[in-house]
Design a protein around this motif. Structure first.
Motif, short mmCIF file in Angstrom:
data_model
loop_
_atom_site.label_atom_id
_atom_site.label_comp_id
_atom_site.label_asym_id
_atom_site.label_seq_id
_atom_site.Cartn_x
_atom_site.Cartn_y
_atom_site.Cartn_z
N ALA A 530 0.83 -1.20 0.00
CA ALA A 530 0.00 0.00 0.00
C ALA A 530 0.86 1.25 0.00
N ALA A 531 1.98 1.22 0.73
CA ALA A 531 2.89 2.36 0.76
C ALA A 531 3.51 2.60 -0.61
N GLY A 537 1.77 6.94 -6.60
CA GLY A 537 0.71 7.91 -6.86
C GLY A 537 1.20 9.34 -6.76
N GLY A 538 2.30 9.55 -6.00
CA GLY A 538 2.90 10.86 -5.90
C GLY A 538 3.89 11.17 -7.00
N ASP A 607 6.45 7.30 3.95
CA ASP A 607 7.37 8.38 4.30
C ASP A 607 8.82 7.90 4.23
N ALA A 608 9.07 6.68 4.71
CA ALA A 608 10.42 6.13 4.67
C ALA A 608 10.87 5.90 3.23
N ILE A 609 9.96 5.43 2.38
CA ILE A 609 10.30 5.21 0.97
C ILE A 609 10.58 6.54 0.29
N ASP A 610 9.73 7.53 0.55
CA ASP A 610 9.95 8.86 -0.03
C ASP A 610 11.34 9.39 0.33
N ALA A 611 11.70 9.24 1.59
CA ALA A 611 13.00 9.75 2.04
C ALA A 611 14.14 9.04 1.33
N MET A 612 14.02 7.73 1.10
CA MET A 612 15.08 7.00 0.42
C MET A 612 15.15 7.36 -1.06
#
Length: 615
Positions: A530-531, A537-538, A607-612
């Motif tokens: 889901a993440a 999607g972003g 959020d963790a995936i975005d940061a990476m």
């Protein structure tokens, strides 16, 4: 009275919360069943105290049930509820932080007494002090309305009437979201068939709550969530432990082996024992042992006797079973060990999920003692994972660990019933006795699998030594020869490593050619997937791979991991899979680790995936 307008929604997350005696699990379970009947996709997360009856009104005694249902494919029970039904101040105090502003809050105003407010740590009444003004609050006297509705039913005490308030709440929520009522009424009449007055009281409370929703001015609209476009077929709602039990039964049927379960009750694995005990018609034998060591010893003995031996437990019990599992490795017999993981160490938090037993099941025995390890991904996947664990155990003559966790065990989702005829047979391939046994050697191995013969005790010509002492290659005689020991250690390891050629390669979901890979395992599948959807999607590119097989890894795992610049490994532990992939494949994997006794929220993983991705 004119019907109220109906507003269409694509998904809803409801959380029922109350005292552990308020029947929240029953309430959530009934709402789930009716939701499944309507054809919505759904996922649930029951959350309850470890105590049989925690102190009434206390914060640790709060029991909750969260349900996410939608008109499309969903992967998690939801990060936060759209609706919170709080039956007392403690339930409000422990759950309000998760309800977003403007969320619907339904509370039993009768429960907000001075005594209950003090127990929950409130200085004043939140219903009256304005602290809830950011929510859509419905303070309803659920208890007194239920008692009033049931006063004319003969044989019902005031206390019994009060206990039916959860059915009033269920009726109200059933009206609000257009759930059918017939199934719940039939369930209540069946459940309380021996006490017709109790059945009548609960049905009346349920119907009164439904009617209250229709007639009150407090709710201006009703909501509708249309059925999901699921793959055609026959579905049922199923929990992880139910699915696991059915997978073991399927393995028994497909192999022709009697299923023997040796178990000692332990949360959250006990319901596997309870479910299997209901299916003696399939030749299932369940043995509730006096302790964990006896349970696994009996299961291994059943395997020696030609049955499919299984032993279920959770972390504290798995520790006690490890010596016998080591014996199973030396004897090279099929054995399935189910570890429904929970938060630890020691007794820890018995009803809360964790995935911190991976290194324990991999290396928690003396000496070199490798075993295959498989992990289920979702509640319904527990069926397939159990079937596969049994297949590998039987084919390769080895103990196999099957990892689940408390979240999968108690959570539920729709399960597409498989075509039983399409499930492949599992050949136990017993050693032949009689005239063909003159040259029988108990440790002469199959050239392809390296499995030794499975010789049933009492078969003429198949007599051989067994025990925990090291075996001589081929003959199985006791041996202290150094070179033979080195050979046997390597053969046992080679046998397990060779299973990599008999399992699927690791699949990667990567539609855009991303630089970042998210690698998950076990019950984190839903929240991680889901993440990944949210991040994509972003507008960002990210790949996702999920490991079912943890020992041995799929044969292409190293190739997959080395194909990405960055690898993120989310785990509900302090980095156990991360350690394994770094050591095995020399990949600089990064961990995302939270060990709180709750499943990951998709938002925090996103959020963790975005940061990476942005790093």
């Amino acid at each position: 009275m004119a019907s109220k307008p109906v507003e269409q929604l694509d998904s809803v997350v409801i959380r029922f919360a109350g005292d552990s005696g308020d029947g929240m699990q029953l309430t959530g379970g009934r709402f789930t069943s009716e939701t499944a009947m309507l054809g919505n996709d759904l996922a649930t997360y029951p959350d309850f105290p470890a105590e049989i009856r925690a102190p009434a009104g206390s914060l640790p005694g709060v029991s909750g049930f969260q349900l996410h249902f939608a008109d499309h494919d969903i992967l998690t029970p939801g990060d936060a509820p759209n609706v919170l039904v709080a039956m007392n101040p403690a339930a409000l105090k422990t759950n309000l932080k998760d309800l977003p502003p403007s969320g619907i809050l339904v509370v039993d105003s009768d429960a907000f007494t001075d005594r209950n407010l003090t127990k929950a740590g409130y200085d004043g009444n939140p219903i009256e002090d304005g602290s809830l003004e950011s929510y859509e609050v419905h303070a309803i006297p659920l208890t007194s309305m239920t008692i009033e509705a049931l006063k004319e039913i003969d044989g019902i005490t005031k206390r019994e009437a009060e206990r039916a308030k959860n059915m009033f709440a269920l009726g109200l929520m059933s009206w609000l979201y257009g759930r059918p009522t017939e199934g719940t009424i039939a369930f209540l009449e069946s459940k309380f068939a021996k006490r017709p007055e109790i059945a009548a009281a609960n049905v009346k409370a349920f119907q009164t709550g439904y009617a209250f929703g229709e007639t009150t001015e407090a709710f201006a609209v009703q909501y509708e969530v249309k059925p999901a476009a699921l793959k055609p077929g026959l579905y049922r709602n199923i929990t992880g432990n139910q699915a696991l039990a059915y997978g073991l039964i399927a393995a028994s049927v497909k192999s022709g082996l009697p299923l023997f379960l040796g178990a000692y009750p332990i949360t959250p694995a006990s319901s596997v024992l309870e479910e299997l005990a209901r299916h003696k018609n399939f030749g299932v034998r369940t043995f509730q042992a006096e302790d964990e060591i006896a349970a696994v010893g009996a299961a291994l003995g059943a395997s020696f006797g030609g049955s499919l031996g299984v032993s279920t437990s959770s972390g504290p019990g798995i520790v006690l079973k490890q010596e016998t599992i080591g014996l199973g490795i030396t004897l090279e017999l099929p054995l399935v060990i189910v570890d429904v993981q929970r938060a630890g160490p020691s007794t820890g938090m018995p009803t809360k999920p964790e995935q911190a037993d991976l290194l324990g099941v991999m290396f928690g025995r003396n000496s070199e003692s490798p075993v295959p390890v498989i992990a289920a991904a979702t509640p319904s996947d527990c069926f397939d994972a159990a079937l596969e664990a049994a297949r590998i155990a039987i084919k390769y003559r080895t103990p196999v660990f099957l990892l689940s966790d408390a979240y999968l065990a108690n959570g539920s989702e729709p399960w597409l019933l498989p075509d039983v005829e399409a499930i492949p047979a599992i050949d136990p391939h017993f050693a032949a006795g009689g005239d063909g046994a003159e040259d029988f050697q108990p440790y002469r191995r199959d050239e392809e699998t390296l499995a030794r013969p499975w010789a049933i005790p009492g078969t003429a010509g198949l007599e051989h030594r067994i025990g925990g002492l090291e075996k001589q290659d081929v003959t199985g005689n006791v041996s202290y020869d150094p070179d033979n020991h080195d050979l046997m250690v390597r053969l046992r390891a080679q046998k397990v490593a060779g299973i990599a050629q008999d399992i699927p390669e690791l699949e990667v979901d990567d539609p855009d050619g991303a630089d970042t890979l998210v690698l998950s395992w076990g019950g984190t599948y839903g929240s991680v997937a889901a993440a990944v959807r949210r991040v994509r999607g972003g507008g960002k590119e990210v790949a996702h791979a999920h490991l079912r097989y943890l020992n041995p890894f799929p044969r292409n795992t190293g190739e997959v991991l080395r194909g990405y610049e960055k690898v993120l490994v989310p785990e509900i532990n302090l980095g156990q899979l991360q350690k394994l992939v770094r050591a095995e494949f020399l990949v600089d994997a990064t961990g995302f680790n939270l060990v709180r006794g709750v499943p990951f929220r998709a938002g925090e993983v996103a959020d963790a995936i975005d940061a990476m991705v942005d790093a």
